[in-house]
Design a protein around this motif. Structure first.
Motif, mmCIF file in Angstrom:
data_model
loop_
_atom_site.group_PDB
_atom_site.id
_atom_site.type_symbol
_atom_site.label_atom_id
_atom_site.label_comp_id
_atom_site.label_asym_id
_atom_site.label_seq_id
_atom_site.Cartn_x
_atom_site.Cartn_y
_atom_site.Cartn_z
ATOM 1 N N GLY A 176 0.804 -1.225 0.000
ATOM 2 C CA GLY A 176 0.000 0.000 0.000
ATOM 3 C C GLY A 176 0.833 1.268 0.000
ATOM 4 N N ILE A 177 2.149 1.131 -0.139
ATOM 5 C CA ILE A 177 3.025 2.307 -0.003
ATOM 6 C C ILE A 177 2.771 3.338 -1.102
ATOM 7 C CG2 ILE A 177 4.992 1.322 -1.302
ATOM 8 C CD1 ILE A 177 5.263 3.446 1.881
ATOM 9 N N ASN A 178 2.288 2.885 -2.261
ATOM 10 C CA ASN A 178 1.971 3.841 -3.340
ATOM 11 C C ASN A 178 0.478 4.153 -3.389
ATOM 12 O OD1 ASN A 178 4.545 4.170 -4.252
ATOM 13 N ND2 ASN A 178 4.411 2.597 -5.842
ATOM 14 N N GLY A 179 -0.275 3.698 -2.421
ATOM 15 C CA GLY A 179 -1.726 3.891 -2.482
ATOM 16 C C GLY A 179 -2.286 3.185 -3.706
ATOM 17 N N GLN A 180 -3.175 3.864 -4.406
ATOM 18 C CA GLN A 180 -3.800 3.235 -5.567
ATOM 19 C C GLN A 180 -3.013 3.483 -6.861
ATOM 20 O OE1 GLN A 180 -8.047 3.890 -5.745
ATOM 21 N NE2 GLN A 180 -8.289 3.479 -3.556
ATOM 22 N N TYR A 216 0.861 11.868 5.218
ATOM 23 C CA TYR A 216 -0.407 12.277 5.852
ATOM 24 C C TYR A 216 -0.877 13.602 5.239
ATOM 25 C CZ TYR A 216 -3.798 13.532 9.439
ATOM 26 O OH TYR A 216 -4.948 13.894 10.107
ATOM 27 N N ASN A 217 0.069 14.507 5.055
ATOM 28 C CA ASN A 217 -0.286 15.805 4.459
ATOM 29 C C ASN A 217 -0.788 15.619 3.030
ATOM 30 O OD1 ASN A 217 0.571 16.954 6.824
ATOM 31 N ND2 ASN A 217 2.642 17.340 6.068
ATOM 32 N N GLU A 223 -3.639 14.239 -2.574
ATOM 33 C CA GLU A 223 -2.528 13.864 -3.462
ATOM 34 C C GLU A 223 -2.121 12.402 -3.302
ATOM 35 O OE1 GLU A 223 0.778 16.517 -2.950
ATOM 36 O OE2 GLU A 223 -0.469 18.270 -3.362
ATOM 37 N N PHE A 224 -2.661 11.763 -2.280
ATOM 38 C CA PHE A 224 -2.376 10.335 -2.073
ATOM 39 C C PHE A 224 -3.704 9.642 -1.782
ATOM 40 C CE2 PHE A 224 -1.365 6.578 0.443
ATOM 41 C CZ PHE A 224 -0.269 6.055 -0.233
ATOM 42 N N ILE A 225 -3.985 8.581 -2.531
ATOM 43 C CA ILE A 225 -5.251 7.848 -2.327
ATOM 44 C C ILE A 225 -4.920 6.475 -1.772
ATOM 45 C CG2 ILE A 225 -7.355 6.981 -3.425
ATOM 46 C CD1 ILE A 225 -6.757 9.142 -5.623
ATOM 47 N N GLU A 226 -5.382 6.224 -0.554
ATOM 48 C CA GLU A 226 -5.046 4.957 0.115
ATOM 49 C C GLU A 226 -5.582 3.746 -0.642
ATOM 50 O OE1 GLU A 226 -4.720 4.665 4.772
ATOM 51 O OE2 GLU A 226 -6.430 5.896 4.206
ATOM 52 N N ALA A 227 -4.814 2.684 -0.590
ATOM 53 C CA ALA A 227 -5.260 1.412 -1.162
ATOM 54 C C ALA A 227 -6.360 0.822 -0.269
ATOM 55 C CB ALA A 227 -4.073 0.452 -1.233
ATOM 56 N N THR A 228 -7.312 0.161 -0.888
ATOM 57 C CA THR A 228 -8.338 -0.531 -0.105
ATOM 58 C C THR A 228 -7.776 -1.885 0.362
ATOM 59 O OG1 THR A 228 -9.197 -1.728 -2.000
ATOM 60 C CG2 THR A 228 -10.138 0.469 -1.592
ATOM 61 N N SER A 229 -8.520 -2.544 1.223
ATOM 62 C CA SER A 229 -8.050 -3.858 1.699
ATOM 63 C C SER A 229 -7.925 -4.838 0.528
ATOM 64 C CB SER A 229 -8.989 -4.406 2.775
ATOM 65 O OG SER A 229 -10.308 -4.437 2.306
ATOM 66 N N LYS A 230 -8.840 -4.718 -0.437
ATOM 67 C CA LYS A 230 -8.783 -5.601 -1.611
ATOM 68 C C LYS A 230 -7.528 -5.298 -2.456
ATOM 69 C CE LYS A 230 -11.863 -7.173 -5.270
ATOM 70 N NZ LYS A 230 -13.177 -6.987 -5.893
#
Ligand code: SF4
Length: 294
Positions: A176-180, A216-217, A223-230
């Motif tokens: 998840g380090i790169n988010g989506q 976090y900022n 500017e960063f979209i978190e990855a989902t659990s899937k």
């Protein structure tokens, strides 16, 4: 008066596998302290404690503890302490705790690169057995974006030098380090890097973004979209698909941050681990609703 060595400079971190180890805090903080996702040592200035103070702590621990099986040297990258000091400290630990079966430490890539091969061999001979290294990703673009200040070739060099010096090597990757974005590059290249370095242990953590770090900022302003659990499950699946090792590699993804507990040994458990993930993915929509972070 002898200082109470059990009073640590907080916050204090150690790898999950050092839960029952005696922790000797030889340094404070992290000499790098720049990774975009990390808040661990933001409140601390990097300091190497004076050797006499470290020895006093060791003496005091010996008075209080009749048997110590394992010792972990903290903080963040205590490996960066000067080589002669590190060797003196290891010698003192060996003298005071002859029953200790394993001494381990956190290292940053820079702290390894700053030491010569000869120094690495001397440190190993002095009794340091296991080195924990946060690789985080095998993808150079990802490493650059998270401010690891090393590319994948540099990371391979660090790991190979540690292995050549006969250290047991335990590394971590972050799902998840790169988010989506660019998650596949991170996953494929991370699996390939693990195949090249063949560490003894591999842990995969899942990114948790806490206030106080650069990521976090970025998250707050979109500017960063978190990855989902899937997404995370798919990412770990691709990492595993790209791991091809000949020697036994003990694998764990059972940290509190992980959505799905996974453990096994490569190469023989690779199929089993992929089956476990595929099974979880089949029910991932319900899983997603249940475990999605707010
Ligand atoms: S090297 Fe480790 S402890 Fe230091 S900032 Fe990066 S992740 Fe945090």
């Amino acid at each position: 008066m002898t200082r109470n060595p059990f009073i640590y400079s907080e916050p204090l971190y150690r790898p999950p596998s050092e839960a029952y180890s005696l922790i000797i805090q030889a340094t404070y903080g992290c000499s790098h302290n720049k990774c975009s996702f990390c808040t661990m040592y933001k409140t601390k200035k990097y300091v190497v404690k004076p050797i006499d103070e470290i020895k006093n702590d060791i003496d005091a621990f010996r008075i209080h503890l009749s048997y110590v099986k394992r010792i972990f040297i903290a903080d963040g990258d205590a490996f960066s302490m000067p080589t002669d000091m590190l060797i003196e400290m290891l010698g003192y630990i060996k003298k005071k705790f002859p029953e200790c079966e394993r001494i381990s430490i956190y290292a940053s890539p820079k702290s390894v690169l700053e030491k010569t091969d000869e120094e690495l061999n001397l440190i190993k001979s002095a009794g340091l057995e296991l080195v924990y290294l946060g690789i985080e990703s095998g993808d150079s673009k990802t490493l650059k974006s998270i401010r690891k200040e090393i590319d994948s070739d540099g990371m391979i060099e660090v790991c190979k030098r540690l292995k050549n010096a006969k250290f047991t090597l335990s590394v971590t990757l972050i799902a998840g380090i790169n988010g989506q974005n660019s998650w596949r590059e991170h996953a494929v290249n991370s699996g390939k890097l693990i195949s090249q370095i063949e560490p003894d242990y591999l842990g995969i953590l899942t990114l948790i973004i806490s206030p106080g770090c650069e990521l976090y900022n970025k998250l707050r302003v979109g500017e960063f979209i978190e990855a989902t659990s899937k997404d995370i499950l798919n990412e770990i699946k691709v990492i595993i698909e790209n791991i091809d090792v000949k020697k036994p590699l003990i694998f764990r993804a059972n940290h509190a941050s992980n959505y799905l507990n996974l453990s096994g040994t490569f190469p023989e458990d690779k199929r089993f681990l992929l089956d476990e993930i595929n099974l979880a993915l089949k029910t991932a929509d319900g899983f997603e609703k249940k475990y999605r972070r707010l």
